[in-house]
Design an enzyme around this catalytic site. Structure first.
Site, PDB file in Angstrom:
ATOM      1  N   ASP A 189       0.878  -1.153   0.000  1.00 34.81           N
ATOM      2  CA  ASP A 189       0.000   0.000   0.000  1.00 34.81           C
ATOM      3  C   ASP A 189       0.925   1.215   0.000  1.00 34.81           C
ATOM      4  O   ASP A 189       2.104   1.092   0.318  1.00 34.81           O
ATOM      5  CB  ASP A 189      -0.844  -0.044   1.284  1.00 34.81           C
ATOM      6  CG  ASP A 189      -1.848   1.082   1.339  1.00 34.81           C
ATOM      7  OD1 ASP A 189      -2.354   1.464   0.279  1.00 34.81           O
ATOM      8  OD2 ASP A 189      -2.121   1.573   2.449  1.00 34.81           O
ATOM      9  N   ASP A 226      -1.359  -0.581   6.012  1.00 29.87           N
ATOM     10  CA  ASP A 226      -1.518  -0.077   7.375  1.00 29.87           C
ATOM     11  C   ASP A 226      -2.897  -0.407   7.929  1.00 29.87           C
ATOM     12  O   ASP A 226      -3.217  -0.077   9.055  1.00 29.87           O
ATOM     13  CB  ASP A 226      -1.255   1.429   7.440  1.00 29.87           C
ATOM     14  CG  ASP A 226      -2.202   2.220   6.557  1.00 29.87           C
ATOM     15  OD1 ASP A 226      -3.045   1.598   5.869  1.00 29.87           O
ATOM     16  OD2 ASP A 226      -2.111   3.458   6.553  1.00 29.87           O
ATOM     17  N   ASP A 286      -7.709  -1.184   3.879  1.00 30.48           N
ATOM     18  CA  ASP A 286      -7.202  -2.343   3.149  1.00 30.48           C
ATOM     19  C   ASP A 286      -7.266  -3.658   3.932  1.00 30.48           C
ATOM     20  O   ASP A 286      -6.500  -4.574   3.681  1.00 30.48           O
ATOM     21  CB  ASP A 286      -5.800  -2.092   2.585  1.00 30.48           C
ATOM     22  CG  ASP A 286      -4.795  -1.709   3.647  1.00 30.48           C
ATOM     23  OD1 ASP A 286      -5.124  -1.809   4.834  1.00 30.48           O
ATOM     24  OD2 ASP A 286      -3.675  -1.300   3.277  1.00 30.48           O
TER      25      ASP A 286
END
Ligand code: ADP
Ligand code: MG
Length: 654
Positions: A360, A549, A553
């Site tokens: 990410d 994190d 997600d």
């Protein structure tokens, strides 16, 4: 009972852990006491058995008396083996280690009784059991000690805290701390529970949790996490957790539970041990009967019988059954020491095989501390007030930055129905009209006319009542050392690195170029991110890790073969969804965890190969040389202890 305990280390681990919190001290004493008793009982049995063995050898009154001495000597040292062998036999485990030992020693003893001059010696049968018992004892000790010392490294080690109420200080047991209690922390104290600093300044050593040696300064308002060591100042903190909801407790619990999640190789060994013993029994039967059948029974039957029995003994699979779970436990312990929580041996195994790794962007590759680079508004005051009032409640790194930036410049409006549109931004109602703050896609979605900017950085538009009020351009910076860490990662561990972000094309391309990623995906919504991971996994031979994190997600973390969450100690959902949790936010932690995983797997393989090789070697030697039976048992015990020692290299090696 010792054997059962050893074969189910996990369960043992767990119940000792449960007791710990009800009454830690007395349980420990009890256990120590128990151990001492075991050890004394065994010594006593050993001596009695030895005494009768010597009597059998040296007191030559009559054959019947000699036999009696042998039987007493044998039963004193072997009764628990016989009991366990029979018990397991009738509970589905037909051929275990105990069974092999019982069969070999009993056959030798009986043959001696029937024909004392056959060449098979009753001394051998008893010596083998004596050595086996000593070996078992040493193995148990080694395993218990290792597990205890690995666990103790993760121990909070705080039993009492200084509680302050109505200006009176009082020492209370840790278990009594409640949320909102005020605690006084002196230099040298460990932070007992999670909390917030009320007054005072100090520096903390967080290395026991994060594995990072950089000290952390705290002042009024700072969050402090249990387990950190207070280095210098005195400060007062307000508890935000109890002992049982603290970070340290959760971490410990996670490690304890990790052993439940068995690695494939661990399962394999278990199954292997089950088919292995019957095969060994067959082989030894072959050796006992085939050569005599071919060469004639009269002369050398007992010779081959003896060799067959020795093979039964050498073949005990304990070195594998014991050392492999211990190796995984060491690997998990070692990772925890570096601030890497691995939630199961199976993830350690998968981690060692990862060849594609996707990241990410915000908060993972970049710091997540955005800077406002440019602002342009048609109605400045209203725009700023909207941004501030909307972002205030969001936990996205963008929101944290903007809240701070606008804190002193804007006033809070009372918005209604604030809603997070993952990967796009935020919406709310103000005077029954829609307010939007987010990327261009959000505005397109609501059909708001606006001029699309094409500037390098993350652009957030603000709109109200169908009209765009302006935009803010914010820029993030790469984490320190991220380029070097990613280079190392590719050099040493993985084939491909991938960036997946919800941010715009320009930013994604820029970051991917700077960090030398193999490819990037931009403007992806959370669900699209998850789908990309699934697609990557489809490719043959690909083991895919995803690092994020946890903000927007979680689904992606779940989809990956290994989901790695960064900097996410606060969030329970993320901790549940991830397979690996990093306590600090450095990419180098990923390199470290893969390196530990690889080392663990290497040692697992070493142990398998080493113990099987030695066993085969000794078997061959037993067949072709006139070796006494106790050589077999010495080899068995020796291999097992060496394999245990090797396992610990994961933990104590560099
Ligand atoms: P990434 O972590 O890869 O940047 P996210 O899905 O978290 O991806 O965010 C994608 C985009 O969604 C951001 O670049 C931003 O444009 C928008 N966004 C997400 N959360 C917010 C927020 N709280 N306020 C404004 N915009 C947001
Ligand atoms: Mg993100």
């Amino acid at each position: 009972m010792r054997k059962e305990k050893k074969l189910s280390l996990e369960e043992h681990e767990e119940d000792s852990h449960d007791h710990h919190h009800s009454c830690s001290c007395c349980h420990e004493h009890e256990e120590e006491h128990e151990e001492e008793k075991n050890w004394k009982v065994l010594l006593f049995r050993f001596l009695i058995s030895l005494l009768f063995l010597l009597l059998a050898i040296f007191v030559k009154t009559s054959f019947a008396v000699t036999i009696l001495f042998y039987c007493i000597s044998y039963l004193v040292i072997a009764y628990d083996i016989i009991y366990k062998a029979i018990y397991n036999f009738f509970h589905g485990e037909f051929f275990d280690e105990n069974f092999l030992m019982m069969l070999a020693s009993l056959v030798a003893l009986v043959v001696y009784m029937v024909s004392p001059d056959s060449g098979i010696d009753a001394n051998d049968a008893i010596l083998v059991v004596l050595l086996y018992q000593v070996g078992e004892f040493l193995q148990d000790k080694a395993v218990d000690k290792s597990k205890a010392s690995i666990s103790s490294m993760l121990e909070l080690d705080v039993h009492e805290v200084c509680k302050v109420a109505n200006q009176i200080e009082q020492i209370v047991p840790l278990e009594q701390v409640q949320v909102n209690d005020v605690l006084k922390i002196k230099p040298g104290d460990k932070i007992p529970v999670d909390g917030v600093v009320l007054s005072g300044n100090s520096t903390l050593n967080t290395s026991s949790l994060t594995g990072e040696s950089k000290p952390m300064d705290v002042e009024k308002g700072s969050k402090v996490i249990s387990g950190c060591l207070n280095l210098n100042g005195v400060f007062y903190m307000q508890a935000t957790s109890t002992a049982k909801t603290s970070t340290t407790y959760k971490v410990k619990e996670m490690i304890q539970n990790a052993s439940k999640n068995k690695a494939k190789s661990e399962e394999f060994i278990r199954k292997f041990a089950k088919v292995y013993t019957p095969i060994v029994i067959l082989i030894s039967l072959f050796i006992m009967f085939i050569p005599p059948l071919l060469l004639g029974f009269s002369t050398n039957f007992t010779n081959w019988l003896y060799k067959g029995l020795a093979i039964m003994i050498i073949s005990c699979p304990c070195a594998l059954v014991i050392s492999i779970p211990l190796t995984f436990f060491s690997g998990i312990g070692k990772s925890a020491k570096h601030g890497i929580l691995i939630k199961g041996a199976s993830y350690l195994e998968t981690l060692s095989k990862v060849n594609k790794i996707a990241f990410d962007k915000t908060g993972t590759i970049t710091k997540g501390n955005f800077e406002v680079v440019k602002e342009e508004y048609s109605n400045k005051e209203l725009a700023m007030n909207f941004i501030y009032s909307l972002e205030r409640d969001s936990s996205h790194p963008i929101a944290t930055t903007l809240t701070q930036y606008f804190q002193d410049r804007a006033t809070l409006l009372s918005l209604e129905n604030i809603e997070n549109i993952p990967g796009n931004g935020l919406i709310a109602d103000y005077n029954q009209k829609k307010v939007l703050v987010g990327n261009y896609k959000l505005l397109e979605q609501y059909h708001i006319p606006f001029e699309k900017k094409n500037e390098p950085g993350t652009i957030l538009y603000v709109a109200y009542d169908g009209e765009c009020l302006g935009y803010v351009l914010i820029a993030d910076t790469l984490k320190d050392g991220v380029c070097e860490d990613l280079k190392q990662l590719k050099q040493n561990f993985v084939k491909e690195t991938i960036l997946i972000t919800g941010d715009n094309e320009l930013v994604a391309k820029d970051i991917a170029n700077k960090t030398n990623m193999d490819c990037y995906y931009a403007e992806k919504l959370p669900q699209e991110k998850a789908n990309i991971i699934s697609a990557l996994k489809e490719e043959p031979q690909k083991v895919v890790a995803y690092v994020g994190d946890g903000i927007n997600d979680v689904a992606t973390l779940l989809n990956a073969d290994v989901g790695i969450a960064m900097k996410s100690l606060g969030s329970d959902i993320v901790i549940t969804a991830a397979d690996v949790v990093l306590m600090n936010d450095k990419i180098s932690q990923i390199n470290k965890s893969i390196s530990i995983a690889k080392k663990t797997m290497r040692i697992v393989k070493e142990n398998i190969v080493f113990s099987l090789l030695v066993k085969v070697l000794v078997m061959v030697l037993e067949i072709f040389l006139p070796l006494p039976m106790f050589v077999a048992i010495l080899a068995d015990v020796g291999v097992c202890l060496l394999a245990i020692a090797n396992s610990l290299r994961v933990m104590y090696g560099k």
